[in-house]
Scaffold this motif. Structure first.
Motif, PDB file in Angstrom:
ATOM      1  N   ARG A 136       8.518   4.452   8.743  1.00  0.00           N
ATOM      2  CA  ARG A 136       7.762   3.195   8.793  1.00  0.00           C
ATOM      3  C   ARG A 136       6.513   3.214   7.924  1.00  0.00           C
ATOM      4  NH1 ARG A 136       7.542   1.843  15.259  1.00  0.00           N
ATOM      5  NH2 ARG A 136       9.783   1.504  15.591  1.00  0.00           N
ATOM      6  N   GLY A 137       5.857   4.364   7.873  1.00  0.00           N
ATOM      7  CA  GLY A 137       4.564   4.409   7.209  1.00  0.00           C
ATOM      8  C   GLY A 137       4.629   4.436   5.701  1.00  0.00           C
ATOM      9  N   LEU A 138       5.820   4.592   5.106  1.00  0.00           N
ATOM     10  CA  LEU A 138       5.939   4.623   3.655  1.00  0.00           C
ATOM     11  C   LEU A 138       6.167   3.213   3.119  1.00  0.00           C
ATOM     12  CD1 LEU A 138       8.188   7.773   3.093  1.00  0.00           C
ATOM     13  CD2 LEU A 138       5.702   7.591   2.953  1.00  0.00           C
ATOM     14  N   PRO A 139       5.475   2.854   2.053  1.00  0.00           N
ATOM     15  CA  PRO A 139       5.658   1.515   1.487  1.00  0.00           C
ATOM     16  C   PRO A 139       6.851   1.426   0.550  1.00  0.00           C
ATOM     17  CG  PRO A 139       3.947   2.663   0.287  1.00  0.00           C
ATOM     18  CD  PRO A 139       4.376   3.597   1.396  1.00  0.00           C
ATOM     19  N   LYS A 180      12.630  -4.860   3.070  1.00  0.00           N
ATOM     20  CA  LYS A 180      11.277  -5.257   3.458  1.00  0.00           C
ATOM     21  C   LYS A 180      10.210  -4.352   2.840  1.00  0.00           C
ATOM     22  CE  LYS A 180      13.005  -6.977   7.905  1.00  0.00           C
ATOM     23  NZ  LYS A 180      12.938  -6.821   9.384  1.00  0.00           N
ATOM     24  N   LYS A 181      10.627  -3.209   2.313  1.00  0.00           N
ATOM     25  CA  LYS A 181       9.677  -2.321   1.648  1.00  0.00           C
ATOM     26  C   LYS A 181       9.156  -2.991   0.380  1.00  0.00           C
ATOM     27  CE  LYS A 181      10.221   1.272   4.436  1.00  0.00           C
ATOM     28  NZ  LYS A 181       9.148   1.950   5.172  1.00  0.00           N
ATOM     29  N   ARG A 182       7.967  -2.568  -0.043  1.00  0.00           N
ATOM     30  CA  ARG A 182       7.362  -3.205  -1.209  1.00  0.00           C
ATOM     31  C   ARG A 182       7.804  -2.575  -2.528  1.00  0.00           C
ATOM     32  NH1 ARG A 182       3.398  -3.313   2.810  1.00  0.00           N
ATOM     33  NH2 ARG A 182       2.578  -1.260   2.222  1.00  0.00           N
ATOM     34  N   HIS A 183       8.341  -1.345  -2.480  1.00  0.00           N
ATOM     35  CA  HIS A 183       8.758  -0.651  -3.697  1.00  0.00           C
ATOM     36  C   HIS A 183      10.074   0.071  -3.417  1.00  0.00           C
ATOM     37  CE1 HIS A 183       4.604  -1.385  -4.994  1.00  0.00           C
ATOM     38  NE2 HIS A 183       4.260  -0.919  -3.801  1.00  0.00           N
ATOM     39  N   HIS A 184      10.938   0.127  -4.431  1.00  0.00           N
ATOM     40  CA  HIS A 184      12.265   0.700  -4.263  1.00  0.00           C
ATOM     41  C   HIS A 184      12.555   1.654  -5.426  1.00  0.00           C
ATOM     42  CE1 HIS A 184      12.749  -2.652  -1.401  1.00  0.00           C
ATOM     43  NE2 HIS A 184      12.156  -3.362  -2.350  1.00  0.00           N
ATOM     44  N   PHE A 185      13.075   2.834  -5.090  1.00  0.00           N
ATOM     45  CA  PHE A 185      13.335   3.851  -6.108  1.00  0.00           C
ATOM     46  C   PHE A 185      14.811   4.231  -6.074  1.00  0.00           C
ATOM     47  CE2 PHE A 185       8.860   4.019  -5.307  1.00  0.00           C
ATOM     48  CZ  PHE A 185       8.285   4.324  -6.534  1.00  0.00           C
ATOM     49  N   TYR A 194      12.660  -6.764  -6.060  1.00  0.00           N
ATOM     50  CA  TYR A 194      11.733  -6.260  -7.077  1.00  0.00           C
ATOM     51  C   TYR A 194      10.567  -5.536  -6.394  1.00  0.00           C
ATOM     52  CZ  TYR A 194       8.262  -6.250 -10.811  1.00  0.00           C
ATOM     53  OH  TYR A 194       7.319  -5.856 -11.740  1.00  0.00           O
ATOM     54  N   PRO A 195      10.110  -4.399  -6.964  1.00  0.00           N
ATOM     55  CA  PRO A 195      10.597  -3.712  -8.151  1.00  0.00           C
ATOM     56  C   PRO A 195      11.518  -2.541  -7.790  1.00  0.00           C
ATOM     57  CG  PRO A 195       8.422  -2.899  -7.616  1.00  0.00           C
ATOM     58  CD  PRO A 195       8.764  -3.905  -6.556  1.00  0.00           C
ATOM     59  N   ILE A 196      12.492  -2.237  -8.674  1.00  0.00           N
ATOM     60  CA  ILE A 196      13.347  -1.065  -8.545  1.00  0.00           C
ATOM     61  C   ILE A 196      12.982  -0.104  -9.671  1.00  0.00           C
ATOM     62  CG2 ILE A 196      15.704  -0.189  -8.532  1.00  0.00           C
ATOM     63  CD1 ILE A 196      16.634  -2.964  -7.659  1.00  0.00           C
ATOM     64  N   VAL A 235       0.835   5.114 -11.590  1.00  0.00           N
ATOM     65  CA  VAL A 235       0.112   4.817 -10.364  1.00  0.00           C
ATOM     66  C   VAL A 235       0.553   3.447  -9.875  1.00  0.00           C
ATOM     67  CG1 VAL A 235      -2.140   4.465  -9.294  1.00  0.00           C
ATOM     68  CG2 VAL A 235      -1.858   6.235 -11.041  1.00  0.00           C
ATOM     69  N   VAL A 236       0.985   3.395  -8.621  1.00  0.00           N
ATOM     70  CA  VAL A 236       1.496   2.158  -8.042  1.00  0.00           C
ATOM     71  C   VAL A 236       0.432   1.571  -7.123  1.00  0.00           C
ATOM     72  CG1 VAL A 236       3.305   1.134  -6.625  1.00  0.00           C
ATOM     73  CG2 VAL A 236       3.854   3.046  -8.153  1.00  0.00           C
ATOM     74  N   ASP A 237       0.053   0.325  -7.373  1.00  0.00           N
ATOM     75  CA  ASP A 237      -0.897  -0.375  -6.505  1.00  0.00           C
ATOM     76  C   ASP A 237      -0.167  -0.915  -5.289  1.00  0.00           C
ATOM     77  OD1 ASP A 237      -3.255  -0.036  -8.004  1.00  0.00           O
ATOM     78  OD2 ASP A 237      -2.634  -1.625  -9.387  1.00  0.00           O
ATOM     79  N   ASP A 238      -0.715  -0.640  -4.121  1.00  0.00           N
ATOM     80  CA  ASP A 238      -0.100  -1.081  -2.879  1.00  0.00           C
ATOM     81  C   ASP A 238      -1.201  -1.490  -1.902  1.00  0.00           C
ATOM     82  OD1 ASP A 238       2.615  -1.017  -1.279  1.00  0.00           O
ATOM     83  OD2 ASP A 238       1.109  -0.163   0.060  1.00  0.00           O
ATOM     84  N   PRO A 239      -0.968  -2.494  -1.061  1.00  0.00           N
ATOM     85  CA  PRO A 239      -1.991  -2.917  -0.089  1.00  0.00           C
ATOM     86  C   PRO A 239      -2.474  -1.797   0.818  1.00  0.00           C
ATOM     87  CG  PRO A 239      -0.251  -4.550  -0.220  1.00  0.00           C
ATOM     88  CD  PRO A 239       0.208  -3.380  -1.045  1.00  0.00           C
ATOM     89  N   ASP A 240      -1.606  -0.822   1.120  1.00  0.00           N
ATOM     90  CA  ASP A 240      -2.001   0.286   1.985  1.00  0.00           C
ATOM     91  C   ASP A 240      -2.652   1.424   1.227  1.00  0.00           C
ATOM     92  OD1 ASP A 240      -1.062  -1.047   4.173  1.00  0.00           O
ATOM     93  OD2 ASP A 240       0.889  -0.025   4.210  1.00  0.00           O
TER      94      ASP A 240
END
Length: 548
Positions: free
Chosen positions: A3-6, A18-23, A41-43, A75-80
């Motif tokens: 849960r804690g990973l964005p 629902k995650k903000r970033h996908h790899f 988005y984004p992958i 570097v990925v910008d994320d709200p958390d």
């Protein structure tokens, strides 16, 4: 996904969307399954992986992807909070990478599928690699590891040696008019490239019957492809029904009085297969130095794009992570010696990244030096606290980081399983690794009988019991065998007042007799004590009714 990973890795479900970033680590279909339905988005992936994925799923939009190449950091910008990610070669298939994540959630290496060799680990930041038996300067909090051969004892040869065995097998059969290479899977291109270069011949791939292989090779090595179906070297589909198709080719040559074609399958699957075979076949499988022919006329070479168990053990010794999670079912990391020695029992401080990983905020009370003991493959996570000089009452306050959810204290059978990266599990039992189970008990109205029954199980629960302070034990000390039930209820009410100060009370703090009575309720995770008080009150009312 935690849960804690964005972000998510190789996971394409309604939850991961629902995650903000996908790899995406590579283009094999078992890692991209569901991407056409649940992509967002984004992958992040390499350019080659994106190209191969768009070839497999033409309905996807190119604009969904963000490029990250081997050796590149961003570097990925994320709200958390911002976090860094770096891609490293996974030595698996063209375009495959491992991802290193660094942020407030800790340092996480996700290998995807990989074949770990010295070159792979040398490319990682040196601060994460041990030197001369010393601990690394910076330790991985988690390594999500490809454990395909985690429980196998196969001595898998290197890719170079396996390719040489394929070459040698062809040299030993100069009369074979056609050489069929079962190398149509992404990750076996090196075999085709070496065969084409050494024998100076292009390789035929049937575009109509094997379009994916043809298109993939067209993107990567178009110079080795031939359009002539009479070419000596041809790619032969490995699936389905390889044995039946191979026998048909051999029977056709025999019927026409022609030399037999040579059919070579470079794969570790045949060697790892545990079917009931004759002793002669088993002995053949023990040979990894040369190609081996089976009863269907297929020549096998042990070629793998996954790490052997020995390579996994060696890599973990160099990386020395705090915890290892298998990305392949079912909990195969538990089979590794490194995991058994270093990861089954670890102490977690209140500042450990584990809490952020699970989206749980930990607020330590004053003078608190709390830690949690995690027992591998246990149905629960137990907590313990250490004292410094004097015994003090220390309570851990745990609250949801989002302030929307409370920590679930229900029993393991009632709450949903905690999963990490798809099938991999952390802290839960797996059918392949069983621990001794605690005996179940039946609640009886006689407290003294409860103590007698529970005593047999006291020793088996020591591994997961929690340590607390002596002062708390003194505060609630009571002997069930000597105190009437009315007094016991009053004592338990006093204990409940203490329990109300925090969501969790560490269970070792209770008197031994109280714990015996409490554990007899078949509750594997600590529960608030008011329910026990209500139970005692109901027993008291039942006795009064019988007296009347």
């Amino acid at each position: 996904m935690p849960r804690g990973l964005p972000f998510s890795v190789d996971t394409w479900t309604p939850s991961s969307k629902k995650k903000r970033h996908h790899f995406l680590t590579h283009a094999h279909k078992d890692h991209s399954s569901g991407i056409s339905t649940h992509s967002a988005y984004p992958i992040y992936s390499t350019h080659l992986t994106k190209t191969l994925i768009l070839q497999q799923y033409p309905q996807l939009d190119d604009s969904l992807f963000v490029g990250i190449e081997v050796g590149q950091s961003m570097v990925v910008d994320d709200p958390d909070g911002r976090f860094g990610v770096t891609a490293f070669d996974a030595n698996h298939c063209p375009g495959a990478v491992m991802f290193l994540f660094e942020g407030d959630f800790g340092n996480i290496l996700h290998t995807g599928d990989c074949r770990l060799i010295p070159e792979c680990l040398q490319n990682l930041p040196q601060k994460y690699v041990t030197k001369k038996g010393k601990e690394p300067k910076c330790q991985f909090d988690y390594v999500f590891l490809d454990c395909t051969f985690g429980r196998s004892s196969l001595h898998i040869p290197s890719k170079h040696l396996a390719i040489q065995q394929v070459i040698n097998c062809i040299w030993k059969h100069p009369d074979a008019p056609i050489v069929y290479l079962c190398s149509d899977m992404l990750g076996q291109e090196e075999i085709l490239i070496n065969v084409s270069r050494i024998f100076g011949s292009k390789i035929f791939v049937d575009k109509a019957n094997n379009p994916e292989c043809f298109q993939a090779l067209t993107h990567m090595v178009p110079e080795i492809l031939s359009q002539d179906p009479s070419s000596r070297f041809q790619v032969f589909e490995g699936f389905p029904k390889l044995c039946e198709r191979a026998q048909a080719k051999l029977a056709e040559a025999q019927a026409n009085s022609l030399p037999e074609p040579l059919i070579i399958r470079p794969s570790a699957q045949w060697y790892a297969c545990e079917e009931d075979l004759p002793k002669t076949e088993r002995r053949k499988k023990e040979s990894f130095n040369e190609a081996v022919r089976d009863q269907f006329g297929i020549w096998h070479v042990c070629y793998s794009i996954h790490s052997s168990r020995q390579e996994l053990e060696w890599a973990l010794q160099l990386l020395a992570p705090k915890r290892v999670v298998s990305t392949t079912p079912s909990c195969r990391a538990m089979e590794l010696n490194y995991v058994k020695k270093h990861c089954f029992s670890s102490h977690i401080t209140s500042s450990d990244p584990l809490w952020k990983l699970l989206d749980i905020g930990v607020e330590a009370c004053s003078n608190l030096d709390a830690s949690v003991k995690v027992v591998g493959c246990s149905p629960m996570m137990e907590g313990s606290s250490k004292t410094c000089a004097e015994s003090q009452l220390q309570l851990v306050k745990i609250s949801a980081a989002t302030q929307k959810e409370q920590l679930d204290l229900s029993t393991p059978s009632e709450r949903p399983p905690l999963t990490l990266f798809g099938k991999a599990r952390f802290g839960f039992q797996d059918s392949t690794f069983q621990h001794e189970q605690e005996k179940t008990m039946v609640m009886k109205s006689d407290p003294q009988q409860i103590v007698t029954n529970r005593a047999e199980n006291e020793s088996s629960s020591q591994d997961v019991e929690l340590e607390c302070e002596n002062s708390l034990e003194k505060k609630i000390e009571v002997d069930v065998t000597e105190v009437p039930s009315e007094k016991l209820v009053e004592k338990e009410t006093e204990v409940c007042k203490i329990a109300s100060q925090a969501p969790i009370i560490l269970s070792r703090g209770f008197n031994e007799s109280l714990r015996n009575l409490y554990r007899s309720m078949n509750v594997s995770v600590p529960q608030p004590l008011p329910s026990l008080v209500e139970l005692m009150n109901s027993n008291k009312r039942a006795k009064k009714m019988r007296w009347r």
